[in-house]
Design a protein around this motif. Structure first.
Motif, PDB file in Angstrom:
ATOM      1  N   THR A 106       0.861  -1.183   0.000  1.00 29.56           N
ATOM      2  CA  THR A 106       0.000   0.000   0.000  1.00 29.56           C
ATOM      3  C   THR A 106       0.897   1.232   0.000  1.00 29.56           C
ATOM      4  OG1 THR A 106      -1.662  -1.184   1.298  1.00 29.56           O
ATOM      5  CG2 THR A 106      -1.845   1.214   1.230  1.00 29.56           C
TER       6      THR A 106
ATOM      7  N   VAL B 228      -4.470   6.774  -2.458  1.00 25.79           N
ATOM      8  CA  VAL B 228      -4.028   5.514  -1.875  1.00 25.79           C
ATOM      9  C   VAL B 228      -3.891   4.505  -3.016  1.00 25.79           C
ATOM     10  CG1 VAL B 228      -4.571   3.653  -0.260  1.00 25.79           C
ATOM     11  CG2 VAL B 228      -5.216   6.020   0.298  1.00 25.79           C
TER      12      VAL B 228
ATOM     13  N   LEU C 251      -2.569   0.572  -4.372  1.00 24.49           N
ATOM     14  CA  LEU C 251      -2.333  -0.825  -4.011  1.00 24.49           C
ATOM     15  C   LEU C 251      -1.407  -1.438  -5.045  1.00 24.49           C
ATOM     16  CD1 LEU C 251      -5.984  -1.963  -3.194  1.00 24.49           C
ATOM     17  CD2 LEU C 251      -4.212  -1.215  -1.593  1.00 24.49           C
TER      18      LEU C 251
ATOM     19  N   TRP D  95       1.047  -0.745  -9.680  1.00 28.61           N
ATOM     20  CA  TRP D  95       0.313   0.065  -8.715  1.00 28.61           C
ATOM     21  C   TRP D  95      -0.978   0.595  -9.337  1.00 28.61           C
ATOM     22  CZ3 TRP D  95       1.763   0.309  -3.746  1.00 28.61           C
ATOM     23  CH2 TRP D  95       3.093   0.039  -3.427  1.00 28.61           C
TER      24      TRP D  95
END
Length: 125
Positions: free
Chosen positions: A79, A106, A108, A114
Motif C-alpha cells: 500500500t 491511496v 495498491l 500500482w
C-alpha cells in the motif's frame, strides 16, 4: 523507503494526470481499481461516475499539475499513500473552474503494478 517505488508512484501519478488532461477514458481507467472512489466536498464519487462524466464530455480538463515540492510518498508494503498539492483547470457541464487542492491518493500494489483505489481532495486555503 524504497526509492524505486517512490519514483514509480510519482511517475504513475503524472501519467494519470496526463491521461485526465487528455480526457482519455480508457487511459484514465488503467490507473484505477474497479472499486476506486473519490471523496470531495460533494461526498463519495465512484469510478463509473467519474469515467462516464469524462466519456460524455461533461467533464474535461485542460491542465493538471503538482505544485513543485509538495509531493510526499510513503510506501507501507503493498500500500502506498501519495499526498500533494495539485492545481487544475477544467470544465464541468460547460462551466469553467480552477481548482487548487490538497490531494491524497491511496495505491495498491497489484500483479500488474500500482493502482489507485481511493482519492481524496480538499480545497487549499
Amino acid at each position: 523507503m524504497n526509492g524505486t517505488d517512490e519514483e514509480r508512484l510519482l511517475a504513475l501519478a503524472q501519467a494519470w494526470a496526463d491521461a485526465i488532461v487528455a480526457n482519455d477514458v480508457r487511459a484514465i481507467g488503467r490507473y484505477m481499481t474497479d472499486d476506486w472512489v473519490l471523496v470531495d466536498q460533494d461526498g463519495i464519487g465512484t469510478r463509473e461516475k467519474f469515467l462516464s462524466l469524462v466519456a460524455s464530455g461533461d467533464l474535461t480538463h485542460e491542465m493538471m499539475r503538482t505544485v513543485e515540492g509538495t509531493a510526499r510518498v510513503r510506501v507501507y508494503g503493498d500500500t502506498a499513500v501519495l499526498t500533494a498539492r495539485v492545481v487544475n483547470t477544467a470544465h464541468y457541464r460547460g462551466q469553467a473552474f480552477h481548482a487548487d487542492e490538497w490531494t491524497t491518493d491511496v495505491y495498491l500494489r497489484t500483479p500488474t503494478g500500482w493502482l489507485c483505489t481511493h482519492s481524496h481532495v480538499t480545497p487549499a486555503a
